[in-house]
Motif scaffolding. Sequence first.
Motif, mmCIF file in Angstrom:
data_model
loop_
_atom_site.group_PDB
_atom_site.id
_atom_site.type_symbol
_atom_site.label_atom_id
_atom_site.label_comp_id
_atom_site.label_asym_id
_atom_site.label_seq_id
_atom_site.Cartn_x
_atom_site.Cartn_y
_atom_site.Cartn_z
ATOM 1 N N VAL A 1 2.503 1.687 -3.444
ATOM 2 C CA VAL A 1 1.544 2.206 -4.422
ATOM 3 C C VAL A 1 1.274 3.686 -4.167
ATOM 4 C CG1 VAL A 1 -0.857 2.079 -5.195
ATOM 5 C CG2 VAL A 1 0.463 -0.015 -4.884
ATOM 6 N N SER B 1 -9.059 -6.660 -9.651
ATOM 7 C CA SER B 1 -8.698 -5.398 -10.307
ATOM 8 C C SER B 1 -7.303 -4.943 -9.894
ATOM 9 C CB SER B 1 -9.725 -4.319 -9.956
ATOM 10 O OG SER B 1 -11.012 -4.668 -10.412
ATOM 11 N N THR B 2 -6.999 -5.057 -8.606
ATOM 12 C CA THR B 2 -5.685 -4.646 -8.122
ATOM 13 C C THR B 2 -4.585 -5.495 -8.744
ATOM 14 O OG1 THR B 2 -6.743 -4.056 -6.023
ATOM 15 C CG2 THR B 2 -4.348 -4.162 -6.058
ATOM 16 N N LEU C 1 0.822 -1.206 0.000
ATOM 17 C CA LEU C 1 0.000 0.000 0.000
ATOM 18 C C LEU C 1 0.856 1.255 0.000
ATOM 19 C CD1 LEU C 1 -2.774 1.385 0.243
ATOM 20 C CD2 LEU C 1 -2.575 1.138 2.739
ATOM 21 N N LEU D 1 -5.389 -7.440 0.022
ATOM 22 C CA LEU D 1 -6.841 -7.239 -0.072
ATOM 23 C C LEU D 1 -7.581 -8.566 -0.147
ATOM 24 C CD1 LEU D 1 -7.082 -4.237 -2.577
ATOM 25 C CD2 LEU D 1 -7.704 -4.238 -0.157
ATOM 26 N N LEU E 1 -0.282 -5.523 -2.704
ATOM 27 C CA LEU E 1 -1.536 -4.900 -2.294
ATOM 28 C C LEU E 1 -2.723 -5.807 -2.614
ATOM 29 C CD1 LEU E 1 -3.139 -2.475 -1.228
ATOM 30 C CD2 LEU E 1 -3.032 -1.492 -3.534
ATOM 31 N N GLY E 2 -2.725 -6.403 -3.797
ATOM 32 C CA GLY E 2 -3.811 -7.299 -4.176
ATOM 33 C C GLY E 2 -3.885 -8.523 -3.301
ATOM 34 N N PHE F 1 1.682 -3.528 -6.566
ATOM 35 C CA PHE F 1 0.280 -3.866 -6.802
ATOM 36 C C PHE F 1 -0.003 -5.335 -6.499
ATOM 37 C CE2 PHE F 1 0.090 0.117 -9.232
ATOM 38 C CZ PHE F 1 -1.144 0.585 -8.812
#
Length: 303
Positions: free
Chosen positions: A48, A226-227, A45, A293, A289-290, A286
Amino acid sequence: MSQSASLTQADNNTGNALEQTYTPRSPMQMMVSRFKKNKRAMVGLWMVAVFVVVALLARWIAPYDPYDQNMQIMLESPSWSHPFGTDEFGRDILSRVIYGAQISLMIGIVGVLISVVFGVALGTIAGYFGSYIDSLIMRIMDIFMAFPSFLLALAIVSVLGPSMANVMIAIGIFSVPTFARISRSAVISVKNKEYIEAAKAMGATNGLIIFKHVIPNSIAPIIVLSTLRIATAILTASGLSFLGMGAQPPTPEWGAMLSTGREYLRTSPHVSTIPGLAIMFMVLAFNMLGDGLRDALDPKMKL
């Protein structure tokens, strides 16, 4: 008798204190808590966030114009005046990498948005209505998925012509089947829930049910995908530009910079190494981060 009454009063006071100190947490609060406890996700995070801030403030933080040429300092090694060195035309590589963050993020986000809009729409229709509509949409998606993603993007750009806009369209098209399949699976798991049946019994239209109940309750896997697909889109766009099918010189795009710098790997490796590292770190950010999530949005995970 008085001792028993005192114990009862003490128990009541303890119970009231516990009720006052404990407040049930919402699913969003639990998700945020799980995400914060994931160190890798937090690193992703922050990475990004750094890339986004750099891209937004490129005009003010870039030390030089990314297009300015100075043949007197061509292929100069990193120094105080040019921390990342200069390229074959004497352009400051740091400034070009900073401006390249704008292009990579724009391609990744716009390309994924295109695929989300069309993929979620097709997947929702297929999963909600089923029957021959489902079969028709999914067979078309299977045809697209039969082609390797990068080769499909390369074919689309070859037909449309090399440009950043066409790269975004190509990325959007080859990502549609993945979003359609994930969306379809999520909708199928939601459409038979009790609240959907209650909405139908109350006379709600299919459109209202889809937009008010189905999509909001099946959006979690789409957010995660999406991430992750932004990272794939950035990598694909860089690959296309490396082959000369994406951003064209002198645009400061990382893949194009990597392509032109490969000729100087022996004498000036920084020309291609720096944009290559930028691609690697953004894709890594990313992906982390993905993954975070995905773990945070998984309701089966408990604190």
